[in-house]
Scaffold this motif. Structure first.
Motif, short mmCIF file in Angstrom:
data_model
loop_
_atom_site.label_atom_id
_atom_site.label_comp_id
_atom_site.label_asym_id
_atom_site.label_seq_id
_atom_site.Cartn_x
_atom_site.Cartn_y
_atom_site.Cartn_z
N ILE A 115 0.06 -4.13 -3.13
CA ILE A 115 -0.98 -3.91 -2.27
C ILE A 115 -0.15 -3.74 -0.73
CG2 ILE A 115 -2.78 -4.78 -0.85
CD1 ILE A 115 -4.15 -5.26 -3.54
N PHE A 116 0.47 -4.97 -0.46
CA PHE A 116 1.32 -5.05 0.70
C PHE A 116 2.31 -3.81 1.11
CE2 PHE A 116 0.28 -9.60 0.20
CZ PHE A 116 -1.06 -9.80 1.20
N ARG A 117 2.82 -3.49 -0.09
CA ARG A 117 3.84 -2.40 -0.11
C ARG A 117 3.11 -1.05 0.50
NH1 ARG A 117 5.43 -2.59 -4.93
NH2 ARG A 117 6.72 -4.53 -4.72
N ASP A 118 1.95 -0.91 -0.30
CA ASP A 118 1.11 0.24 0.26
C ASP A 118 0.80 0.16 1.69
OD1 ASP A 118 1.46 1.42 -2.44
OD2 ASP A 118 -0.53 0.69 -3.11
N LEU A 119 0.41 -0.85 2.21
CA LEU A 119 -0.14 -1.01 3.47
C LEU A 119 1.26 -1.13 4.56
CD1 LEU A 119 -3.08 -3.64 2.84
CD2 LEU A 119 -3.17 -1.38 3.51
N GLY A 120 2.32 -1.21 4.14
CA GLY A 120 3.49 -1.38 4.96
C GLY A 120 3.63 -2.79 5.65
N ASP A 121 3.00 -3.68 4.98
CA ASP A 121 3.15 -5.03 5.57
C ASP A 121 4.24 -5.85 4.80
OD1 ASP A 121 2.75 -7.60 6.42
OD2 ASP A 121 0.81 -8.21 5.96
N ARG A 122 5.50 -5.78 5.36
CA ARG A 122 6.74 -6.20 4.78
C ARG A 122 6.83 -7.89 4.71
NH1 ARG A 122 11.31 -2.98 7.96
NH2 ARG A 122 9.69 -3.43 9.60
N HIS A 123 6.19 -8.25 5.68
CA HIS A 123 6.15 -9.91 5.76
C HIS A 123 5.31 -10.39 4.72
CE1 HIS A 123 4.68 -13.97 7.04
NE2 HIS A 123 5.95 -14.02 7.43
N SER A 124 3.94 -9.89 4.46
CA SER A 124 3.30 -10.33 3.45
C SER A 124 3.88 -9.91 2.05
CB SER A 124 1.90 -9.83 3.76
OG SER A 124 1.23 -10.20 4.78
N GLU A 125 4.60 -8.88 1.84
CA GLU A 125 5.08 -8.41 0.66
C GLU A 125 6.30 -9.33 0.29
OE1 GLU A 125 7.61 -4.71 -1.43
OE2 GLU A 125 6.81 -4.51 0.58
N GLY A 126 7.25 -9.69 1.47
CA GLY A 126 7.89 -10.66 1.08
C GLY A 126 7.52 -11.83 0.56
N GLN A 127 6.30 -12.48 1.25
CA GLN A 127 5.94 -13.67 0.75
C GLN A 127 5.41 -13.57 -0.77
OE1 GLN A 127 2.85 -14.27 3.83
NE2 GLN A 127 4.27 -16.08 4.56
N ALA A 128 4.67 -12.32 -1.24
CA ALA A 128 4.07 -12.34 -2.48
C ALA A 128 5.44 -11.94 -3.36
CB ALA A 128 3.25 -10.96 -2.55
N LEU A 129 6.44 -11.37 -3.07
CA LEU A 129 7.43 -11.30 -3.93
C LEU A 129 8.20 -12.76 -4.09
CD1 LEU A 129 9.00 -7.87 -2.89
CD2 LEU A 129 8.19 -8.47 -4.93
N ASN A 130 8.38 -13.72 -3.07
CA ASN A 130 9.09 -14.78 -3.26
C ASN A 130 8.20 -15.81 -4.19
OD1 ASN A 130 11.27 -16.26 -2.01
ND2 ASN A 130 9.88 -17.60 -1.83
N ASN A 131 6.73 -15.68 -4.01
CA ASN A 131 5.90 -16.38 -4.95
C ASN A 131 5.90 -16.10 -6.35
OD1 ASN A 131 5.14 -17.93 -2.66
ND2 ASN A 131 3.26 -16.55 -2.34
N LEU A 132 5.92 -14.73 -6.40
CA LEU A 132 6.55 -14.07 -7.80
C LEU A 132 7.69 -14.50 -8.26
CD1 LEU A 132 5.81 -11.92 -9.87
CD2 LEU A 132 6.78 -10.19 -8.69
N GLY A 133 8.67 -14.57 -7.69
CA GLY A 133 9.90 -15.03 -8.04
C GLY A 133 9.96 -16.66 -8.68
N ASN A 134 9.16 -17.38 -8.02
CA ASN A 134 8.94 -18.86 -8.39
C ASN A 134 8.39 -18.70 -9.62
OD1 ASN A 134 10.47 -20.29 -6.55
ND2 ASN A 134 8.69 -19.68 -4.91
N ALA A 135 7.11 -18.01 -9.54
CA ALA A 135 6.26 -17.96 -10.98
C ALA A 135 7.12 -17.68 -12.20
CB ALA A 135 5.06 -17.07 -10.81
N LEU A 136 7.90 -16.59 -12.18
CA LEU A 136 8.81 -16.00 -13.10
C LEU A 136 10.01 -17.04 -13.45
CD1 LEU A 136 9.18 -12.61 -11.94
CD2 LEU A 136 8.23 -12.98 -13.96
N SER A 137 10.28 -17.94 -12.46
CA SER A 137 11.15 -18.94 -12.86
C SER A 137 10.57 -19.86 -13.62
CB SER A 137 11.83 -19.42 -11.60
OG SER A 137 12.58 -18.56 -10.81
#
Length: 763
Positions: free
Chosen positions: A696-718
């Motif tokens: 969603i954040f990628r579609d909206l162009g909100d790079r800051h929030s997209e980065g936060q979601a991706l970092n949280n995703l990385g932690n959950a995947l780990s």
């Protein structure tokens, strides 16, 4: 050749070819030996032809007498259509030359210019005259031609039938036809023959395979510029040495082949001229069409210029469809890239059905584009051309009144849509839209027009529209996270209010401007805007709007770490709203107060503030405000380890965000929900939530929030030991934070990345 100097050229087996010259007559040269080389019967293919791979393949497929264009699809004609200068004739000639090289047409290939768009209607070649010219090219002597046009058409069909019986397919290239009627009598009856037509109109009534030719891709346009600058065989390194300038030239030429060939010719004449000079010249929109004039003339003696190419289409329109010509001249008044038929009807003052038909006709003539169904746009160069004629006919077209009508339409519709977005359940709303979703759909479609309309209104001295329209857009632009647009329209509104000496309006515009600046993290400017608004409303004695300005000032103070001042500002604003009975505003202040208290780790007070806000919103039936407050409550509950309650709160907030189509809030709640789910080790659900949030954040162009979601995703995947995927997510987060200069989160993501890599190595 006809008395008007138009003729056909071609080749045929053991038939003879017509030789054309400056005189109005034709000389038939009889041949008794083998058929002459096919290439002798066509104008030369254009030098430096590039791109068009798919279109060329499509044309060749359908003119191949032994391929898919034969009896299987039951069409014997192909009609290539497109705007002036797009390269229709070039494509047709390249296809015809390739077909002859393949030996497809033993019965001959013949070319005729139908001159469908010549300003003098008597110079246009009708089907009967074309048949006569084609017969001469096929080797029929003048003395053997029947006297009337209908009889010559009959003989033309007989010759085609003879060649079909002999197994000698024929290709006729009829260039520059104005309408289906001009070429339909030339359609061959035998399935082995082909008719290849080019036209500026889409010939929908012609039983033919239709090929609409668009402008080039950006890469192909640069390739054409490069090739056209080297057609003389002399190396010219400028395109490769100055790629950015070359790409900008291609863009300013609208990716139009004719414009690119003209600018290339001008650059060839000045071999030491830097491309940036051409960019500078073309950037001036008022002079661009003048710059795209080669100074040379074409085969008919007309100046070789983009403007002249457009003139033929426009003069054709003036002669046959003057009302369409007026619409064509008025359309550049629309400030955005495309327009709906309702707005076009308002612009012209005509009924919607009439204007819809006119738009469709202009699109069929390739003077308009149809980017999506129900919307019409203009190629950049055609827009400049139409606007030039619009200014020249301003009085006759009543241009100023047309602009007034258009801006009033956008303001009225935006105001109605805004009412739907702001309305609480049960409140009356304008019937211009069927509901909230319908209003949002309209706003999405018109967003670019509406934002541009604010600037146009101010630039044209319509200050009241420039002041009012941003107010109608603020809620929508915030909902779409379009902070740059909100900044733009409210900065213009401030200027408009200054012109109007409207202090109250200026205070409101400054408040909205400050909110946009805060969202864009331009905090010093945001503080200044809100403080100016506070000063204005205090001087006016307007306690309600002063409280609003103070509340917004408190949010900026919170962002820059001034928590104590922020709490005082927000508490004071909430108290004023409560005393005034403005409970919806009170709920907003309490929600923001809860955020600040959360940041100061005063969690119990934050929970109380959020719960009070939720109570207010529930009493008002404000489900959107409730969703915001519930989501914030969930984040605070997670901090005090009330995790099950936090998950329920985030799920409730997520459902409300989806109900209102607030995608940014939806992404935020998905991210928050994912964090809460990870806390209770429901990692698979957390991974899905973070993936959806990042998308969603990628579609909206909100790079800051997209980065936060991706970092949280990385932690959950780990946590579930999916280290390859986790490392990919962390790397994407690192890149995003680096791109926006967020050093704090960049360092966190890098540390998380290193930890995932270590765990992967350790196994």
């Amino acid at each position: 050749m006809s008395a008007h100097g138009t003729g056909a050229v071609g080749v045929g087996a053991n038939r003879g070819i017509v030789q054309t010259g400056p005189n109005a007559s034709a000389v038939i040269v009889q041949t008794t030996g083998p058929a002459p080389q096919a290439l002798a019967g066509l104008p030369a293919a254009p030098v430096g032809f590039v791109g068009r791979t798919d279109s060329l393949r499509e044309v060749l497929t359908f003119i191949d007498p032994n391929g898919e264009g034969g009896a299987e699809v039951l069409v014997s004609a192909v009609a290539v259509a497109g705007m002036a200068g797009v390269g229709k004739t070039a494509l047709a000639l390249v296809a015809a030359h390739q077909a002859m090289a393949e030996g497809w047409f033993g019965g001959g290939v013949f070319f005729i210019d139908m001159r469908g768009y010549t300003p003098d209607p008597y110079e246009r070649v009708n089907a009967a005259a074309a048949a006569g010219q084609l017969l001469r090219a096929m080797g029929i002597r003048d003395t053997d031609l029947p006297p009337t046009g209908e009889e010559q058409l009959g003989l033309y069909r007989s010759v085609l039938a003879d060649r079909a019986r002999e197994g000698l397919p024929v290709l006729v290239v009829a260039d520059n036809a104005a309408d289906s009627g001009q070429v339909e009598p030339l359609l061959p009856a035998q399935p082995c023959h082909r008719l290849l037509v080019t036209s500026r109109h889409t010939l929908t009534l012609l039983p033919a395979h239709l090929v609409d030719l668009a402008v080039l891709s950006g890469a192909d346009a640069v390739d054409l510029l490069r090739a056209a600058m080297q057609v003389t065989g002399r190396a010219d390194p400028r395109v490769d040495a100055q790629p950015d300038s070359a790409a900008e030239i291609a863009r300013l030429c609208g990716l139009l082949p004719l414009a690119l060939r003209i600018i290339a010719a001008l650059l060839r004449a000045e071999s030491d001229r830097p491309l940036i000079d051409a960019v500078t010249e073309l950037t001036d929109a008022h002079q661009r069409l003048d710059a795209l004039d080669s100074g040379d003339r074409d085969q008919h003696g007309r100046p070789l210029a983009v403007r002249v190419a457009f003139d033929l289409s426009y003069q054709h329109l003036l002669a046959d469809r003057p009302e369409q010509a007026r619409l064509f001249r008025l359309l550049p008044l629309n400030p955005g890239p495309d327009i709906c038929f309702q707005a076009a009807a308002v612009l012209t003052g005509l009924s919607e059905p009439v204007v819809r038909r006119q738009l469709a006709e202009l699109a069929r003539a390739h003077l308009l584009t149809t980017p999506v169904t129900g919307r019409w746009g203009m190629h950049d160069l055609i827009r400049l051309y139409a606007d030039h004629h619009g200014h020249a006919h301003a009085d006759g077209d009543d241009r100023e009144a047309a602009l007034d009508r258009l801006l009033s339409f956008y303001l009225r519709a935006a105001d109605a849509a805004d009412d739907h977005l702001r309305a609480l359940p049960g409140q009356p709303v304008p019937d211009l839209f069927t509901g909230r979703d319908d209003a949002i759909t309209w706003l999405d479609a018109e967003r670019v027009n509406l934002v541009a309309a604010v600037g146009l209104a101010e630039a044209s001295g319509r200050h009241r529209v420039a002041k009012r329209l941003p107010t109608c857009l603020n809620v929508y632009l915030a909902m779409r996270f379009a902070w740059a647009d909100r900044l733009s329209v409210n900065a213009t509104a401030v200027t408009a209010c200054t012109h109007l000496d409207d202090h109250h309006g200026k205070g409101l515009a400054l408040t909205s401007l400050g909110n946009a600046l805060r969202r864009l993290q331009r905090f010093d400017e945001a503080l200044a805007a809100h403080r100016d608004a506070v000063t204005i409303f205090r001087s006016l004695g307007d306690g309600y709007f002063e409280a609003q300005a103070r509340g917004n000032l408190g949010l900026v103070l919170y962002e820059v770490g001034g928590f104590g001042e922020a709490i005082i500002a927000l508490q004071g604003a909430a108290t004023i709203f409560h005393d005034l009975g403005k409970h919806r505003d009170e709920g907003g202040m309490l929600t923001n107060l809860g955020l600040v208290l959360h940041e100061m780790r005063r969690f119990d007070e934050a929970i109380t503030a959020h719960q009070d806000a939720i109570t207010i919103y529930c009493e008002l039936g404000d489900r959107h405000g409730e969703g915001m407050a519930v989501g914030n409550l969930g984040s605070t509950l997670r901090e005090v380890r009330r995790l099950d309650e936090a998950i329920i709160a985030h799920q409730q907030a997520l459902n409300l965000a989806r109900q209102f189509g607030d995608r940014h809030h939806e992404g935020r709640e998905l991210n928050n929900l994912g964090n809460a789910l990870s806390e209770v080790r429901r990692f698979e659900e957390a991974i899905t939530a973070h993936q959806d949030a990042a998308a969603i954040f990628r579609d909206l162009g909100d790079r800051h929030s997209e980065g936060q979601a991706l970092n949280n995703l990385g932690n959950a995947l780990s946590e579930v030991r999916c280290f390859d995927e986790a490392i990919t997510a962390f790397k994407q987060a690192v890149a995003l934070f680096a791109s926006i200069g967020d050093d704090h989160n960049h360092n966190i993501a890098q540390a998380d990345l290193r930890e995932a890599q270590r765990q992967q190595t350790d196994g």
